[in-house]
Design a protein around this motif. Structure first.
Motif, PDB file in Angstrom:
ATOM      1  N   ILE A  88       1.221  -0.969   0.484  1.00 26.95           N
ATOM      2  CA  ILE A  88       0.178   0.414  -0.055  1.00 26.95           C
ATOM      3  C   ILE A  88       0.765   1.184  -0.118  1.00 26.95           C
ATOM      4  N   CYS A  89       0.142   1.986  -0.763  1.00 27.19           N
ATOM      5  CA  CYS A  89       1.263   3.336  -0.749  1.00 27.19           C
ATOM      6  C   CYS A  89       0.401   4.317  -0.375  1.00 27.19           C
ATOM      7  N   GLU A  90       0.328   5.411  -0.188  1.00 29.27           N
ATOM      8  CA  GLU A  90      -0.748   6.883  -0.058  1.00 29.27           C
ATOM      9  C   GLU A  90      -0.398   8.053  -1.485  1.00 29.27           C
ATOM     10  N   MET A  91      -1.146   8.703  -1.743  1.00 28.51           N
ATOM     11  CA  MET A  91      -0.657   9.184  -2.969  1.00 28.51           C
ATOM     12  C   MET A  91      -0.953  10.724  -2.623  1.00 28.51           C
ATOM     13  N   ALA A  92      -1.902  10.921  -1.081  1.00 26.86           N
ATOM     14  CA  ALA A  92      -2.092  12.139  -0.653  1.00 26.86           C
ATOM     15  C   ALA A  92      -2.390  13.118  -1.827  1.00 26.86           C
ATOM     16  N   PHE A  93      -3.230  12.848  -3.443  1.00 27.03           N
ATOM     17  CA  PHE A  93      -3.415  13.975  -3.842  1.00 27.03           C
ATOM     18  C   PHE A  93      -2.417  14.596  -4.691  1.00 27.03           C
ATOM     19  N   ASN A  94      -1.318  14.383  -4.294  1.00 33.89           N
ATOM     20  CA  ASN A  94       0.278  14.939  -4.462  1.00 33.89           C
ATOM     21  C   ASN A  94       1.026  14.103  -6.125  1.00 33.89           C
ATOM     22  N   TYR A  95       1.066  14.464  -6.540  1.00 36.42           N
ATOM     23  CA  TYR A  95       1.437  14.111  -8.200  1.00 36.42           C
ATOM     24  C   TYR A  95       3.001  13.391  -7.878  1.00 36.42           C
ATOM     25  N   LYS A  96       3.859  14.044  -7.451  1.00 36.07           N
ATOM     26  CA  LYS A  96       4.637  12.914  -7.129  1.00 36.07           C
ATOM     27  C   LYS A  96       4.595  11.940  -5.993  1.00 36.07           C
ATOM     28  N   LYS A  97       4.223  11.729  -4.658  1.00 34.27           N
ATOM     29  CA  LYS A  97       4.160  10.870  -4.149  1.00 34.27           C
ATOM     30  C   LYS A  97       3.558   9.935  -5.057  1.00 34.27           C
ATOM     31  N   GLU A  98       2.459   9.737  -6.210  1.00 37.52           N
ATOM     32  CA  GLU A  98       1.891   9.131  -6.530  1.00 37.52           C
ATOM     33  C   GLU A  98       2.981   8.008  -7.574  1.00 37.52           C
ATOM     34  N   CYS A  99       3.493   9.352  -8.355  1.00 37.14           N
ATOM     35  CA  CYS A  99       5.056   8.365  -9.115  1.00 37.14           C
ATOM     36  C   CYS A  99       5.590   7.775  -8.396  1.00 37.14           C
ATOM     37  N   MET A 100       5.989   8.037  -7.169  1.00 29.62           N
ATOM     38  CA  MET A 100       6.608   7.872  -6.516  1.00 29.62           C
ATOM     39  C   MET A 100       7.013   6.103  -5.799  1.00 29.62           C
ATOM     40  N   GLY A 101       5.209   6.289  -5.657  1.00 28.87           N
ATOM     41  CA  GLY A 101       4.207   5.190  -5.276  1.00 28.87           C
ATOM     42  C   GLY A 101       4.296   4.308  -6.224  1.00 28.87           C
ATOM     43  N   VAL A 102       3.985   4.432  -7.838  1.00 30.56           N
ATOM     44  CA  VAL A 102       3.558   3.770  -8.649  1.00 30.56           C
ATOM     45  C   VAL A 102       5.356   3.272  -9.396  1.00 30.56           C
ATOM     46  N   ASP A 103       5.989   4.078  -9.131  1.00 33.42           N
ATOM     47  CA  ASP A 103       7.684   3.130  -9.539  1.00 33.42           C
ATOM     48  C   ASP A 103       7.927   2.419  -8.180  1.00 33.42           C
ATOM     49  N   ALA A 104       7.782   2.583  -7.154  1.00 31.54           N
ATOM     50  CA  ALA A 104       8.191   1.702  -6.204  1.00 31.54           C
ATOM     51  C   ALA A 104       7.506   0.541  -5.972  1.00 31.54           C
ATOM     52  N   LEU A 105       5.995   0.985  -6.274  1.00 39.35           N
ATOM     53  CA  LEU A 105       5.403  -0.998  -6.472  1.00 39.35           C
ATOM     54  C   LEU A 105       5.533  -1.631  -8.368  1.00 39.35           C
ATOM     55  N   LEU A 106       5.853  -1.177  -8.693  1.00 38.90           N
ATOM     56  CA  LEU A 106       6.694  -1.777 -10.578  1.00 38.90           C
ATOM     57  C   LEU A 106       7.930  -2.702 -10.126  1.00 38.90           C
ATOM     58  N   ASP A 107       8.772  -1.519  -9.126  1.00 38.31           N
ATOM     59  CA  ASP A 107       9.887  -1.944  -9.028  1.00 38.31           C
ATOM     60  C   ASP A 107      10.215  -3.139  -8.034  1.00 38.31           C
ATOM     61  N   LYS A 108       9.159  -3.084  -7.139  1.00 38.34           N
ATOM     62  CA  LYS A 108       8.696  -4.972  -6.543  1.00 38.34           C
ATOM     63  C   LYS A 108       8.026  -5.649  -6.742  1.00 38.34           C
ATOM     64  N   GLY A 109       7.571  -5.099  -8.264  1.00 39.10           N
ATOM     65  CA  GLY A 109       7.678  -6.114  -8.979  1.00 39.10           C
ATOM     66  C   GLY A 109       5.820  -6.938  -8.769  1.00 39.10           C
ATOM     67  N   VAL A 110       5.011  -5.785  -8.544  1.00 39.59           N
ATOM     68  CA  VAL A 110       3.504  -6.703  -8.455  1.00 39.59           C
ATOM     69  C   VAL A 110       2.798  -6.539  -9.631  1.00 39.59           C
ATOM     70  N   ASP A 111       2.134  -7.090  -9.518  1.00 42.02           N
ATOM     71  CA  ASP A 111       1.353  -8.127 -10.853  1.00 42.02           C
ATOM     72  C   ASP A 111       0.365  -7.398 -10.814  1.00 42.02           C
ATOM     73  N   GLY A 112      -0.274  -6.535 -10.269  1.00 40.78           N
ATOM     74  CA  GLY A 112      -1.582  -6.002 -10.752  1.00 40.78           C
ATOM     75  C   GLY A 112      -1.004  -3.880  -9.768  1.00 40.78           C
ATOM     76  N   ILE A 113      -1.902  -3.129  -9.719  1.00 37.24           N
ATOM     77  CA  ILE A 113      -1.910  -2.220  -9.144  1.00 37.24           C
ATOM     78  C   ILE A 113      -3.605  -1.264  -9.215  1.00 37.24           C
ATOM     79  N   ILE A 114      -4.337  -1.003  -8.081  1.00 36.66           N
ATOM     80  CA  ILE A 114      -5.470  -0.464  -7.309  1.00 36.66           C
ATOM     81  C   ILE A 114      -5.576   0.691  -7.310  1.00 36.66           C
ATOM     82  N   PHE A 115      -5.489   1.371  -7.692  1.00 43.33           N
ATOM     83  CA  PHE A 115      -5.801   3.265  -7.930  1.00 43.33           C
ATOM     84  C   PHE A 115      -7.238   3.365  -6.699  1.00 43.33           C
ATOM     85  N   ILE A 116      -7.059   3.704  -5.627  1.00 40.84           N
ATOM     86  CA  ILE A 116      -8.720   3.862  -4.858  1.00 40.84           C
ATOM     87  C   ILE A 116      -8.307   5.675  -5.258  1.00 40.84           C
TER      88      ILE A 116
END
Length: 358
Positions: A102-130
């Motif tokens: 789980i990563c929090e975006m806090a309606f922040n573009y930079k945090k969302e970018c960093m979170g997505v990159d981190a999840l992809l780096d960890k090799g997740v099978d998919g991502i749910i955006f809430i």
């Protein structure tokens, strides 16, 4: 440069930056999961070798092997609506032997970018955006690497899979109920309409007003960007400032809000000015978090089925991961009006008695 980087662990972000490519391109080169030009592939490999980059256990996996991990990008983990959606996802994932990151975006573009990159780096099978910010490019970029699902969020002009509440119908039904109960001057209190779910709620509000022959008063339509985070506190401050500027006489008969937390803040602000609820003004919420039933008075609200939203999110993304989805899954969950005591049927004797005691 090498001396500086030796002080810290090299990450996929460093490799991507040095090779002047995206995180997903580095991942594809390492995993052999997409067609990459020979020149780009060679450039990435050279950087990997030069930095002695070692992918983590999740990030490097075979083409046909799943990590059994799903990423969740959530707008505001403090908000109970989002937290209960995440909890539902985690519960269903566990039944399928999946774990969640789980990563929090806090309606922040930079945090969302960093979170997505981190999840992809960890090799997740998919991502749910809430929930989250307006920018859809981050999600489209993620979808080039893994399946994605949007929850309580849509992207205009996109066919990305989604799970949403029927916000328009819910608001239309609420306005009809308020009209039936004798309310004619109805206001809307909301954060600014940046997200599609809020646009739909406003659309449903306006459609309900028009269908019921109710005038829409511009001075009763209140929006503020600060209501995205810390909604209760921000709503309290915003409405108190509004009352200080405009006084207490120019208020609607009822405020419809787009969040229970906004409604809670508004109730507190109105009370500071001696305005009684529902005697002087009614108020409604949206979500039906646990706070709603425990406010004074208990809040009439629109209940979103958070558990069902989480269930559909995980089921749909699992089908996409396994290649068993039929078409592009779009799930629309019905919402229900929960009647409590923050509005009153103004046709009933109880209302006349309350009005006389004002």
């Amino acid at each position: 440069m090498m001396k500086d980087r030796a002080k810290k662990k090299i990450t996929i972000h460093d490799v991507a930056r040095e090779a002047n490519v995206s995180i997903s391109t580095v991942s594809h080169v390492l995993n052999g999961t997409a067609k990459i030009s020979d020149a780009t592939r060679q450039r990435v490999i050279e950087v990997v070798q030069r930095f002695n980059y070692v992918p983590n256990g999740y990030g490097l996996r075979g083409r046909d092997k799943n990590s059994k991990v799903v990423g969740v990008m959530v707008a505001d983990i403090k908000n109970e609506f989002y937290a209960r959606c995440v909890q539902s996802i985690m519960n269903v994932a566990l039944q399928e032997n999946y774990t969640t990151m789980i990563c929090e975006m806090a309606f922040n573009y930079k945090k969302e970018c960093m979170g997505v990159d981190a999840l992809l780096d960890k090799g997740v099978d998919g991502i749910i955006f809430i929930g989250g910010s307006m920018d859809g490019n981050i999600i489209r970029k993620a979808n080039k690497s893994v399946p994605v699902i949007l929850c309580d969020r849509k992207i205009a002009g996109s066919s990305l899979p989604s799970v949403t509440t029927d916000n328009v119908s819910a608001m239309r039904n609420l306005i009809s109920l308020l009209k039936e109960w004798g309310y004619t001057k109805i206001g809307l209190l909301s954060e600014t309409l940046e997200m599609d779910n809020l646009k739909d709620r406003c659309l449903g509000f306006k459609a309900g007003m028009e269908e019921n022959g109710l005038k829409q008063y511009k001075e009763f339509m209140l929006f503020h960007p600060d209501l995205k985070l810390d909604k209760a506190t921000a709503a309290n401050c915003f409405l108190r400032e509004h009352l200080e500027r405009h006084g207490t006489r120019k208020l609607p008969e009822v405020f419809v809000t787009t969040s229970d937390l906004i409604a809670a803040g508004a109730i507190s602000a109105l009370r500071k000015y001696g305005i009684r609820i529902p005697g002087d003004i009614g108020i409604t919420g949206f979500d039906d978090i646990s706070l709603a039933a425990n406010l004074d008075p208990p809040l009439t609200t629109i209940a979103q089925n958070m558990e069902e939203m989480g269930l559909y999110c995980f089921r749909n993304i699992l089908n996409l991961i396994n290649g068993t989805a039929i078409g592009v899954p779009h799930s629309v969950i019905d919402a229900q009006i929960v009647i409590r005591k923050s509005v009153i049927d103004r046709r009933m004797p109880a209302w006349n008695k309350m009005k006389k005691s004002c």
